[in-house]
Design a protein around this motif. Structure first.
Motif, PDB file in Angstrom:
ATOM      1  N   LEU A 102       0.928  -1.258   0.005  1.00  0.00           N
ATOM      2  CA  LEU A 102       0.036   0.018  -0.007  1.00  0.00           C
ATOM      3  C   LEU A 102       0.785   1.242   0.070  1.00  0.00           C
ATOM      4  O   LEU A 102       0.548   2.273  -0.548  1.00  0.00           O
ATOM      5  N   ARG A 103       1.902   1.238   0.542  1.00  0.00           N
ATOM      6  CA  ARG A 103       2.841   2.293   0.679  1.00  0.00           C
ATOM      7  C   ARG A 103       3.342   2.750  -0.675  1.00  0.00           C
ATOM      8  O   ARG A 103       3.520   3.577  -1.199  1.00  0.00           O
TER       9      ARG A 103
ATOM     10  N   LEU B 254      -9.447  -0.723  -3.181  1.00  0.00           N
ATOM     11  CA  LEU B 254      -8.879  -0.158  -2.454  1.00  0.00           C
ATOM     12  C   LEU B 254      -9.425  -0.199  -0.975  1.00  0.00           C
ATOM     13  O   LEU B 254      -8.372  -0.072  -0.086  1.00  0.00           O
ATOM     14  N   GLU B 255     -10.427  -0.030  -0.877  1.00  0.00           N
ATOM     15  CA  GLU B 255     -11.052  -0.008   0.541  1.00  0.00           C
ATOM     16  C   GLU B 255     -10.635  -1.439   1.093  1.00  0.00           C
ATOM     17  O   GLU B 255     -10.180  -1.417   2.291  1.00  0.00           O
ATOM     18  N   ARG B 256     -10.632  -2.479   0.655  1.00  0.00           N
ATOM     19  CA  ARG B 256     -10.412  -3.888   1.201  1.00  0.00           C
ATOM     20  C   ARG B 256      -8.823  -3.659   1.590  1.00  0.00           C
ATOM     21  O   ARG B 256      -8.397  -4.244   2.341  1.00  0.00           O
ATOM     22  N   GLY B 257      -8.127  -3.049   0.474  1.00  0.00           N
ATOM     23  CA  GLY B 257      -6.638  -2.978   0.925  1.00  0.00           C
ATOM     24  C   GLY B 257      -6.433  -1.953   1.982  1.00  0.00           C
ATOM     25  O   GLY B 257      -5.364  -2.275   2.833  1.00  0.00           O
ATOM     26  N   ALA B 258      -7.075  -0.800   2.230  1.00  0.00           N
ATOM     27  CA  ALA B 258      -6.885  -0.183   3.394  1.00  0.00           C
ATOM     28  C   ALA B 258      -6.942  -0.930   4.770  1.00  0.00           C
ATOM     29  O   ALA B 258      -6.442  -0.747   5.674  1.00  0.00           O
ATOM     30  N   ALA B 259      -8.110  -1.808   4.521  1.00  0.00           N
ATOM     31  CA  ALA B 259      -8.774  -2.583   6.100  1.00  0.00           C
ATOM     32  C   ALA B 259      -7.489  -3.416   6.216  1.00  0.00           C
ATOM     33  O   ALA B 259      -7.206  -3.521   7.216  1.00  0.00           O
ATOM     34  N   ALA B 260      -6.896  -4.265   5.089  1.00  0.00           N
ATOM     35  CA  ALA B 260      -5.677  -5.019   5.317  1.00  0.00           C
ATOM     36  C   ALA B 260      -4.663  -4.586   5.941  1.00  0.00           C
ATOM     37  O   ALA B 260      -4.035  -4.946   6.758  1.00  0.00           O
ATOM     38  N   PHE B 261      -4.247  -3.266   5.195  1.00  0.00           N
ATOM     39  CA  PHE B 261      -3.308  -2.574   5.721  1.00  0.00           C
ATOM     40  C   PHE B 261      -3.353  -2.222   7.447  1.00  0.00           C
ATOM     41  O   PHE B 261      -2.282  -2.205   8.180  1.00  0.00           O
ATOM     42  N   ASP B 262      -4.603  -1.794   7.763  1.00  0.00           N
ATOM     43  CA  ASP B 262      -4.855  -1.437   9.215  1.00  0.00           C
ATOM     44  C   ASP B 262      -4.710  -2.841  10.067  1.00  0.00           C
ATOM     45  O   ASP B 262      -4.230  -2.837  11.122  1.00  0.00           O
TER      46      ASP B 262
ATOM     47  N   ALA C 233      -4.625   5.174   5.801  1.00  0.00           N
ATOM     48  CA  ALA C 233      -4.899   4.260   4.731  1.00  0.00           C
ATOM     49  C   ALA C 233      -6.114   4.372   4.012  1.00  0.00           C
ATOM     50  O   ALA C 233      -6.219   4.259   3.025  1.00  0.00           O
ATOM     51  N   HIS C 234      -7.393   4.734   4.890  1.00  0.00           N
ATOM     52  CA  HIS C 234      -8.508   4.721   4.311  1.00  0.00           C
ATOM     53  C   HIS C 234      -8.640   6.293   3.523  1.00  0.00           C
ATOM     54  O   HIS C 234      -9.517   6.334   2.588  1.00  0.00           O
ATOM     55  N   GLU C 235      -7.932   7.358   4.127  1.00  0.00           N
ATOM     56  CA  GLU C 235      -7.877   8.362   3.382  1.00  0.00           C
ATOM     57  C   GLU C 235      -7.097   8.389   2.049  1.00  0.00           C
ATOM     58  O   GLU C 235      -7.533   8.851   0.885  1.00  0.00           O
ATOM     59  N   ALA C 236      -6.089   7.655   2.191  1.00  0.00           N
ATOM     60  CA  ALA C 236      -5.343   7.323   0.595  1.00  0.00           C
ATOM     61  C   ALA C 236      -6.259   6.419  -0.101  1.00  0.00           C
ATOM     62  O   ALA C 236      -6.312   6.894  -1.491  1.00  0.00           O
ATOM     63  N   ALA C 237      -6.993   5.470   0.196  1.00  0.00           N
ATOM     64  CA  ALA C 237      -7.741   4.852  -0.630  1.00  0.00           C
ATOM     65  C   ALA C 237      -9.165   5.771  -1.254  1.00  0.00           C
ATOM     66  O   ALA C 237      -9.467   5.476  -2.373  1.00  0.00           O
ATOM     67  N   ALA C 238      -9.605   6.585  -0.095  1.00  0.00           N
ATOM     68  CA  ALA C 238     -10.553   7.538  -0.878  1.00  0.00           C
ATOM     69  C   ALA C 238     -10.142   8.382  -2.043  1.00  0.00           C
ATOM     70  O   ALA C 238     -10.797   8.743  -2.800  1.00  0.00           O
ATOM     71  N   VAL C 239      -8.914   8.952  -1.695  1.00  0.00           N
ATOM     72  CA  VAL C 239      -8.251   9.808  -2.912  1.00  0.00           C
ATOM     73  C   VAL C 239      -8.156   8.983  -4.162  1.00  0.00           C
ATOM     74  O   VAL C 239      -8.314   9.360  -5.217  1.00  0.00           O
ATOM     75  N   ALA C 240      -7.607   7.765  -3.826  1.00  0.00           N
ATOM     76  CA  ALA C 240      -7.233   6.895  -5.131  1.00  0.00           C
ATOM     77  C   ALA C 240      -8.356   6.677  -5.782  1.00  0.00           C
ATOM     78  O   ALA C 240      -8.442   6.601  -7.143  1.00  0.00           O
ATOM     79  N   ALA C 241      -9.564   6.352  -5.077  1.00  0.00           N
ATOM     80  CA  ALA C 241     -10.664   5.798  -5.756  1.00  0.00           C
ATOM     81  C   ALA C 241     -11.226   6.957  -6.603  1.00  0.00           C
ATOM     82  O   ALA C 241     -12.046   6.770  -7.616  1.00  0.00           O
TER      83      ALA C 241
END
Length: 211
Positions: free
Chosen positions: A120-121, A159-167, A141-149
């Motif tokens: 994710l980084r 992206l949201e699943r990836g952010a959750a996995a990162f957390d 991570a969720h802020e980054a996923a929202a921008v990427a989306a």
């Protein structure tokens, strides 16, 4: 919520392994916070019901804010299970491609948490390099996923699943799965090779010139 229940919840929160494994300064801050909260709860017994409720609410808000700040700054992480920094903007000298290579190496070594964080980084670094995202300290991570989306709307759920996995990898007492790292790495590679949807992204408002 009664003072005793509030105290119990705080003890349960601070007993989590992620706090016990945190750096010395962070552990000291959390310990001082627990001592202050305990003293506050002892004083609540002599207060009125309204004053006690307000004190409990204020204390819980403070605890939530402190934990959030520690997590956003990367000071609070599961050091025992994560060999790399949990910050999305760590190792700024590395490019997105180099971070993807590091994530791939972590996967070959079965370091699922490290691979997930690095993948994710890498995605965030790639977006930053393309000026699609401003990766500053404290980015979640969720802020980054929202921008990427905004630029890759078809990838929103991934992206949201990836952010959750990162957390999970960075902050949870549980470990990420190798599949989490593999999925995030494939997603980072896809984003790096794909053109963003600039039409769907918000357009900055033009500057207004004073008359």
């Amino acid at each position: 919520m009664t003072p005793e229940e509030a105290r119990r919840r705080l003890h349960e929160e601070l007993a989590k392994r992620e706090y016990a494994d945190s750096e010395g300064f962070v552990a000291w801050v959390l310990h001082r916070l627990e001592l202050w909260f305990t003293a506050l709860m002892d004083g609540v017994r002599a207060s009125s019901v309204i004053q006690g409720s307000l004190a409990v609410l204020s204390a819980l808000v403070l605890v939530a804010v402190v934990v959030l700040v520690l997590r956003r700054t990367g000071l609070l992480r599961r050091s025992a299970g994560l060999a790399v920094s949990s910050s999305l903007v760590a190792e700024s000298a590395l490019t997105g491609a180099e971070l993807r290579e590091a994530a791939a190496q972590a996967l070959t070594e079965h370091r699922a948490d490290d691979a997930t964080v690095l993948a994710l980084r890498a995605l965030v670094r790639d977006l930053d390099e393309r000026t699609l995202l401003e990766a500053d300290e404290g980015l979640t991570a969720h802020e980054a996923a929202a921008v990427a989306a905004r630029f890759f709307p078809d990838l929103r759920h991934r992206l949201e699943r990836g952010a959750a996995a990162f957390d999970t990898a960075a902050y949870s007492s549980r470990s990420a799965q190798l599949k989490d790292g593999e999925d995030l790495l494939r997603l980072a590679e896809y984003v790096a090779q794909s053109a963003p949807d600039l039409d769907g992204a918000p357009i900055p408002s033009p500057a207004v010139t004073a008359p």
